[in-house]
Design a protein around this motif. Structure first.
Motif, PDB file in Angstrom:
ATOM      1  N   LEU A 223      41.418  54.917  49.065  1.00 47.30           N
ATOM      2  CA  LEU A 223      41.834  55.447  50.434  1.00 47.30           C
ATOM      3  C   LEU A 223      41.501  54.355  51.452  1.00 47.30           C
ATOM      4  CD1 LEU A 223      40.391  59.145  50.233  1.00 47.30           C
ATOM      5  CD2 LEU A 223      42.707  58.162  49.758  1.00 47.30           C
ATOM      6  N   HIS A 224      40.352  53.558  51.014  1.00 44.64           N
ATOM      7  CA  HIS A 224      39.901  52.554  52.026  1.00 44.64           C
ATOM      8  C   HIS A 224      40.672  51.141  51.605  1.00 44.64           C
ATOM      9  CE1 HIS A 224      36.621  55.559  52.447  1.00 44.64           C
ATOM     10  NE2 HIS A 224      36.403  55.077  53.786  1.00 44.64           N
ATOM     11  N   HIS A 225      41.393  51.222  50.650  1.00 43.12           N
ATOM     12  CA  HIS A 225      42.381  49.854  50.513  1.00 43.12           C
ATOM     13  C   HIS A 225      41.615  48.686  50.074  1.00 43.12           C
ATOM     14  CE1 HIS A 225      45.908  52.109  51.797  1.00 43.12           C
ATOM     15  NE2 HIS A 225      45.201  52.375  53.172  1.00 43.12           N
ATOM     16  N   GLU A 226      40.353  49.031  49.042  1.00 35.53           N
ATOM     17  CA  GLU A 226      39.694  48.042  48.558  1.00 35.53           C
ATOM     18  C   GLU A 226      40.453  46.700  48.084  1.00 35.53           C
ATOM     19  OE1 GLU A 226      36.517  48.293  49.066  1.00 35.53           O
ATOM     20  OE2 GLU A 226      35.588  46.494  47.893  1.00 35.53           O
ATOM     21  N   GLU A 227      40.050  45.647  48.663  1.00 35.64           N
ATOM     22  CA  GLU A 227      40.624  44.393  48.171  1.00 35.64           C
ATOM     23  C   GLU A 227      39.989  44.121  46.728  1.00 35.64           C
ATOM     24  OE1 GLU A 227      43.007  42.762  49.699  1.00 35.64           O
ATOM     25  OE2 GLU A 227      43.182  41.313  47.709  1.00 35.64           O
ATOM     26  N   ILE A 228      40.866  44.020  45.817  1.00 40.55           N
ATOM     27  CA  ILE A 228      40.631  43.464  44.501  1.00 40.55           C
ATOM     28  C   ILE A 228      41.182  42.622  43.970  1.00 40.55           C
ATOM     29  CG2 ILE A 228      42.440  44.941  43.126  1.00 40.55           C
ATOM     30  CD1 ILE A 228      38.741  45.772  42.549  1.00 40.55           C
ATOM     31  N   ARG A 229      42.058  41.711  44.738  1.00 44.53           N
ATOM     32  CA  ARG A 229      42.952  40.734  44.211  1.00 44.53           C
ATOM     33  C   ARG A 229      42.068  39.439  43.417  1.00 44.53           C
ATOM     34  NH1 ARG A 229      45.834  42.200  48.785  1.00 44.53           N
ATOM     35  NH2 ARG A 229      47.812  43.193  48.119  1.00 44.53           N
ATOM     36  N   GLU A 230      40.824  39.338  43.822  1.00 48.68           N
ATOM     37  CA  GLU A 230      40.072  38.202  43.418  1.00 48.68           C
ATOM     38  C   GLU A 230      39.275  38.526  42.116  1.00 48.68           C
ATOM     39  OE1 GLU A 230      41.395  36.014  46.251  1.00 48.68           O
ATOM     40  OE2 GLU A 230      39.824  35.409  45.070  1.00 48.68           O
ATOM     41  N   ASP A 231      39.424  39.800  41.816  1.00 47.54           N
ATOM     42  CA  ASP A 231      38.798  40.159  40.317  1.00 47.54           C
ATOM     43  C   ASP A 231      39.526  39.136  39.240  1.00 47.54           C
ATOM     44  OD1 ASP A 231      37.204  42.442  38.957  1.00 47.54           O
ATOM     45  OD2 ASP A 231      38.799  41.678  37.756  1.00 47.54           O
ATOM     46  N   PRO A 232      38.668  38.392  38.387  1.00 44.54           N
ATOM     47  CA  PRO A 232      39.344  37.502  37.485  1.00 44.54           C
ATOM     48  C   PRO A 232      40.297  38.143  36.561  1.00 44.54           C
ATOM     49  CG  PRO A 232      37.069  37.211  37.386  1.00 44.54           C
ATOM     50  CD  PRO A 232      37.364  38.383  38.367  1.00 44.54           C
ATOM     51  N   ALA A 233      40.191  39.494  36.253  1.00 36.76           N
ATOM     52  CA  ALA A 233      41.157  40.287  35.455  1.00 36.76           C
ATOM     53  C   ALA A 233      42.541  40.334  36.045  1.00 36.76           C
ATOM     54  CB  ALA A 233      40.539  41.523  34.897  1.00 36.76           C
ATOM     55  N   VAL A 234      42.253  40.910  37.390  1.00 38.53           N
ATOM     56  CA  VAL A 234      43.237  41.217  38.237  1.00 38.53           C
ATOM     57  C   VAL A 234      44.265  39.785  38.379  1.00 38.53           C
ATOM     58  CG1 VAL A 234      44.291  41.946  40.515  1.00 38.53           C
ATOM     59  CG2 VAL A 234      42.332  42.831  39.342  1.00 38.53           C
ATOM     60  N   GLN A 235      43.541  38.538  38.631  1.00 36.57           N
ATOM     61  CA  GLN A 235      44.330  37.164  38.973  1.00 36.57           C
ATOM     62  C   GLN A 235      45.134  36.918  37.571  1.00 36.57           C
ATOM     63  OE1 GLN A 235      41.072  34.596  40.015  1.00 36.57           O
ATOM     64  NE2 GLN A 235      41.305  35.272  42.161  1.00 36.57           N
ATOM     65  N   SER A 236      44.521  37.232  36.386  1.00 33.96           N
ATOM     66  CA  SER A 236      45.316  37.161  35.130  1.00 33.96           C
ATOM     67  C   SER A 236      46.529  37.756  35.155  1.00 33.96           C
ATOM     68  CB  SER A 236      44.211  37.482  33.903  1.00 33.96           C
ATOM     69  OG  SER A 236      43.057  36.531  33.990  1.00 33.96           O
ATOM     70  N   PHE A 237      46.563  39.119  35.445  1.00 33.38           N
ATOM     71  CA  PHE A 237      47.732  39.807  35.580  1.00 33.38           C
ATOM     72  C   PHE A 237      48.685  39.399  36.415  1.00 33.38           C
ATOM     73  CE2 PHE A 237      49.676  43.327  37.804  1.00 33.38           C
ATOM     74  CZ  PHE A 237      50.621  43.867  36.871  1.00 33.38           C
ATOM     75  N   LEU A 238      48.156  38.868  37.794  1.00 28.96           N
ATOM     76  CA  LEU A 238      49.200  38.457  38.795  1.00 28.96           C
ATOM     77  C   LEU A 238      49.826  37.094  38.432  1.00 28.96           C
ATOM     78  CD1 LEU A 238      46.990  39.339  41.948  1.00 28.96           C
ATOM     79  CD2 LEU A 238      48.867  40.556  40.798  1.00 28.96           C
ATOM     80  N   GLU A 239      49.057  36.234  37.406  1.00 24.68           N
ATOM     81  CA  GLU A 239      49.599  35.168  36.910  1.00 24.68           C
ATOM     82  C   GLU A 239      50.617  35.247  35.750  1.00 24.68           C
ATOM     83  OE1 GLU A 239      45.625  32.428  38.080  1.00 24.68           O
ATOM     84  OE2 GLU A 239      46.087  32.922  35.812  1.00 24.68           O
ATOM     85  N   GLY A 240      50.842  36.514  35.714  1.00 19.80           N
ATOM     86  CA  GLY A 240      51.805  36.895  34.520  1.00 19.80           C
ATOM     87  C   GLY A 240      51.360  37.231  33.163  1.00 19.80           C
ATOM     88  N   GLU A 241      50.004  37.273  32.659  1.00 22.15           N
ATOM     89  CA  GLU A 241      49.523  37.811  31.553  1.00 22.15           C
ATOM     90  C   GLU A 241      49.850  39.369  31.251  1.00 22.15           C
ATOM     91  OE1 GLU A 241      45.539  34.854  31.233  1.00 22.15           O
ATOM     92  OE2 GLU A 241      45.613  36.961  30.594  1.00 22.15           O
ATOM     93  N   ASP A 242      50.333  39.897  30.371  1.00 25.41           N
ATOM     94  CA  ASP A 242      50.665  41.280  30.072  1.00 25.41           C
ATOM     95  C   ASP A 242      49.408  42.130  29.715  1.00 25.41           C
ATOM     96  OD1 ASP A 242      53.332  40.907  30.492  1.00 25.41           O
ATOM     97  OD2 ASP A 242      53.751  40.320  28.470  1.00 25.41           O
ATOM     98  N   SER A 243      48.396  41.329  28.916  1.00 24.77           N
ATOM     99  CA  SER A 243      47.158  42.301  28.516  1.00 24.77           C
ATOM    100  C   SER A 243      46.108  41.343  28.189  1.00 24.77           C
ATOM    101  CB  SER A 243      47.411  43.124  27.461  1.00 24.77           C
ATOM    102  OG  SER A 243      47.798  42.242  26.129  1.00 24.77           O
ATOM    103  N   SER A 244      44.846  41.851  28.169  1.00 22.72           N
ATOM    104  CA  SER A 244      43.693  41.177  27.912  1.00 22.72           C
ATOM    105  C   SER A 244      42.716  42.251  26.922  1.00 22.72           C
ATOM    106  CB  SER A 244      42.838  40.771  28.930  1.00 22.72           C
ATOM    107  OG  SER A 244      41.425  40.459  28.451  1.00 22.72           O
ATOM    108  N   GLN A 245      42.719  41.792  25.706  1.00 19.98           N
ATOM    109  CA  GLN A 245      42.023  42.699  24.609  1.00 19.98           C
ATOM    110  C   GLN A 245      40.469  42.849  24.758  1.00 19.98           C
ATOM    111  OE1 GLN A 245      43.406  42.050  20.725  1.00 19.98           O
ATOM    112  NE2 GLN A 245      45.628  42.254  21.269  1.00 19.98           N
ATOM    113  N   GLY A 246      39.852  42.100  25.962  1.00 15.99           N
ATOM    114  CA  GLY A 246      38.637  42.029  26.345  1.00 15.99           C
ATOM    115  C   GLY A 246      37.871  40.635  26.309  1.00 15.99           C
ATOM    116  N   ASN A 247      36.831  40.451  27.546  1.00 25.44           N
ATOM    117  CA  ASN A 247      36.459  39.534  27.436  1.00 25.44           C
ATOM    118  C   ASN A 247      35.281  39.655  28.429  1.00 25.44           C
ATOM    119  OD1 ASN A 247      37.685  39.456  29.779  1.00 25.44           O
ATOM    120  ND2 ASN A 247      38.807  37.358  29.565  1.00 25.44           N
TER     121      ASN A 247
END
Length: 711
Positions: A223-247
């Motif tokens: 509801l407060h539109h938290e900025e989450i784009r700098e999260d490393p996993a989110v960056q991986s998704f935005l760079e085109g990765e389909d999934s991450s099985q854990g790290n």
């Protein structure tokens, strides 16, 4: 003899001690280190696999849910597609209200023509409000696609929403005739999945293709539109990765977390799960602590066995016995017996621990199945009751108690369900539908009773299901009344013509008498006056008969069943169509046996006959013939209406009983006649079949149970 002095390092107990300590510490250290490393890797791998499995399941569930909403919005029947785009606002509004009722996460539905111009729309807050101007929908889809999902946008109160648009096709030609667009509240959908049970400190969040946060275990962040784009996993998704099985990585707060994510594909969103590494690795630390405790115990045990293993052989057996007795007394299946040796006794303890694990798992499965069954039974929406052989209540679910109270044990079921508040009932395909006042409100219930196997622990003999069909029954009554009013409207002109003839005769005799009374020389005799008045009275009686038949058909329908003779009622109903029959010069051949008694509603049977005869008249050209026959064979009555008109094309024959389906021109039919008639015949425990050949005519066959009480 002089006692020999043996150096301490040569003493046997020292040898046992040194051997025991060496053979316990060294192998234990090596095996423990190897085991700890292996288990640590397996546990960490298991954490990664569990996290990835959870996000994969959530991603699949959300994708399937969105797809199911899209499928539910797609009209598959000819009647639905034509009703949505057609000019019949009532049919369209009914379908829109049904769609809005079925999908609780839809906030708004709009229906447009093929040019995306809004025809009608409905919102959950404001209801139906037709469009007054040529407004186009937002985010229209391209002509190459049958459906499309818009980008995520946020409402005024911060909730994420999307537009889901599907094309409305003509089921026959597959041509696009319009579009259906729904505004979907993602917050309600996503909350069902992100709030699932997770590990300690773990949380789930969902982002769209632009990296916007659209779902989180903590809904306030959305509801407060938290900025989450700098999260490393989110960056991986935005760079085109389909999934991450854990790290393992550091989140936006600088905390080391273990995370995984999976992309949904369509829509292009991703589901993430993160858990603080300190919380996720707790099982490993606990395992290390337990391993150290076990190692110390084994070392102490090895030293003791090295000094006096002979005296201590019985100790493990006594310890095992004590632990078993403790588990038996406490019933604690989760506790394990510590392994103090690796001999046969140790293997026995280990096997017993495995047995405890198996029993504990089965016990947990039984608890989960019981909770699941309770959830299903309480949430099914129908009343459920278990009855003993005397049909007294021994168990009931929450829905049944909401209707009939809580103090029900050992009460006769008929007294609770069919007590003084019972006002009447009828059968629908062998299932009893009764009308009862519940909480000062009339409710209609469909009763279904099933016999149970006698070898159940509760001693239950029957299962009674009560399904609330109030809306269905009331809708059916409204449709019958609508069809009846339409029939009355069609009869009005014929009745007016029938009344016009006796009125003309009355007017002629009245004018003749008045003219002769005004003559000065010769007036009418008393006998001529009496004859004139008798003629007038006879024509007035004829008018009363005509209006009486119409009023009898138009009177308020009374629920319940009576003993009726369908031959007499059918002949009376034919009188309502006398003018139309004469006007079209149709010959009606009636062959009805006597004593055709059934249990039913006389007014409803009139409606069936009127609908079928009216259809036959509409399908027949001048000079044709209509046959009305009725006979009984055994315990069955066979009633047939046959015409030799234009017939029904085979393509329309299967749709003849569908509601609102008609091939007549506007104003000539509602499309409810056959549908309502079929429902009335079924209510009377009968069957109705339609046979037709194009160009040769149509035959309607009705089979009803003969009631011999009429004899």
């Amino acid at each position: 003899m002089k006692k020999s002095l043996i150096p301490w390092w040569m003493r046997l107990k020292i040898h046992f001690l040194i051997f025991g300590v060496t053979m316990s510490i060294l192998p234990l250290f090596l095996l423990g280190n190897l085991g700890f490393t292996s288990v640590r890797q397996n546990l960490q791998k298991g954490i990664y696999e569990q996290d990835f499995a959870q996000v994969t399941v959530i991603a699949n569930e959300i994708r399937n849910f969105v797809r199911n909403v899209e499928i539910s919005l797609t009209p598959t029947k000819v009647t639905s597609a034509y009703a949505l785009i057609g000019k019949d606002e009532t049919s369209r509004q009914i379908i829109l209200e049904i769609l809005l009722h079925q999908e609780s996460f839809i906030e708004e539905i709009k229906i447009t023509d093929e040019n995306f111009i809004i025809i009608d729309q409905i919102t959950r807050q404001e209801g139906i409000h037709p469009s007054t101007s040529a407004t186009k929908i937002e985010n229209p889809i391209s002509t190459e696609k049958l459906s499309a999902i818009s980008e995520v946008f946020f409402s005024s109160d911060g909730r994420p929403e999307i537009y889901l648009t599907v094309a409305v096709q003509d089921p026959l030609t597959k041509a696009r005739i319009g579009y259906l667009q729904a505004k979907v509240d993602l917050n309600g959908i996503i909350s069902r999945y992100v709030n699932m049970q997770l590990g300690e400190g773990a949380y789930v969040f969902i982002v769209d293709q632009a990296g916007n946060l659209i779902g989180h275990t903590d809904s306030n962040l959305v509801l407060h539109h938290e900025e989450i784009r700098e999260d490393p996993a989110v960056q991986s998704f935005l760079e085109g990765e389909d999934s991450s099985q854990g790290n393992e990585y550091k989140n936006l707060d600088g905390v080391s977390v273990i995370g995984a994510f999976a992309s949904m594909g369509t829509p292009n969103w991703a589901v993430f799960i993160e858990q603080p590494a300190r919380e996720a690795n707790k099982p490993i630390l606990v395992f290390a602590y337990r391993l150290m405790v076990i190692a110390i115990l084994i070392m102490v045990l090895a030293m003791i066995l090295s000094i006096a293993f002979g005296l201590k052989v019985v100790h493990p057996i006594e310890n095992l016995e004590g632990q078993v007795r403790r588990i038996i007394s406490t019933g604690d299946l989760e506790s394990h017996i510590p392994i103090e040796s690796w001999d046969e006794i140790g293997r026995l303890v280990r096997s017993f621990n495995q047995l405890l694990n198996s029993l504990d798992q089965k016990n947990e499965n039984l608890k989960n199945e019981k909770e699941l069954l309770t959830t299903v039974v309480d949430g099914v929406g129908a009343g459920m009751v278990l009855l003993n052989p005397d049909k007294k209540i021994i168990w009931w679910n929450t829905k049944f108690s909401e209707w009939f109270g809580h103090q029900l044990e050992n009460l006769p079921c008929d007294q609770v369900v069919n007590g003084e508040e019972m006002e009447g009932g009828y059968h629908e395909k062998g299932r009893n539908i009764c009308s009862v006042f519940v909480n000062e409100e009339r409710r209609h219930f469909r009763q279904m009773q099933y016999e149970l196997s006698p070898d159940n622990p509760e001693g239950a003999a029957y299962l009674l299901l009560l399904d609330d069909v109030t809306q269905e029954v009331e809708m059916e009554a409204r449709m019958i009344e609508t069809d009846k009013m339409a029939a009355i409207g069609l009869l009005a002109s014929g009745v007016a013509h029938e009344i016009n003839n006796p009125l003309a005769i009355i007017a002629a005799h009245s004018e003749d008498l008045l003219d002769r009374l005004n003559e000065e020389e010769l007036g009418p005799t008393q006998g001529e006056i009496k004859t004139g008045f008798k003629t007038v009275l006879g024509q007035i009686d004829r008018c009363k008969q005509i209006t009486g038949r119409l009023l009898g058909f138009a009177r308020q329908r009374i629920n319940g069943s009576d003993l009726i003779e369908i031959g007499v009622v059918s002949v009376q109903t034919l009188g309502l169509l006398e003018h139309k029959i004469k006007h079209k010069k149709i010959k009606v051949e009636v062959e009805l046996e006597n004593s055709l008694f059934i249990l039913g509603n006389e007014n409803e049977w009139q409606q069936v006959v009127l609908n079928l005869i009216n259809n036959a008249l509409d399908a027949s050209s001048e000079g044709k013939m209509i046959e009305v026959k009725g006979c009984h064979e055994g315990d069955k009555i066979h009633f047939t209406i046959k015409d030799y008109g234009e017939g029904i094309p085979q393509i329309n024959l299967k749709k003849a009983f569908d509601p609102f389906f008609t091939t007549k021109s506007v104003g000539q039919g509602t499309g409810l006649g056959l549908y309502v008639s079929y429902g009335i015949v079924q209510k009377m425990q009968g069957e109705m079949a339609l046979e037709s050949s194009e160009g040769q005519g149509t035959c309607v066959r009705i089979t009803l149970p003969l009631h011999k009480g009429g004899d």
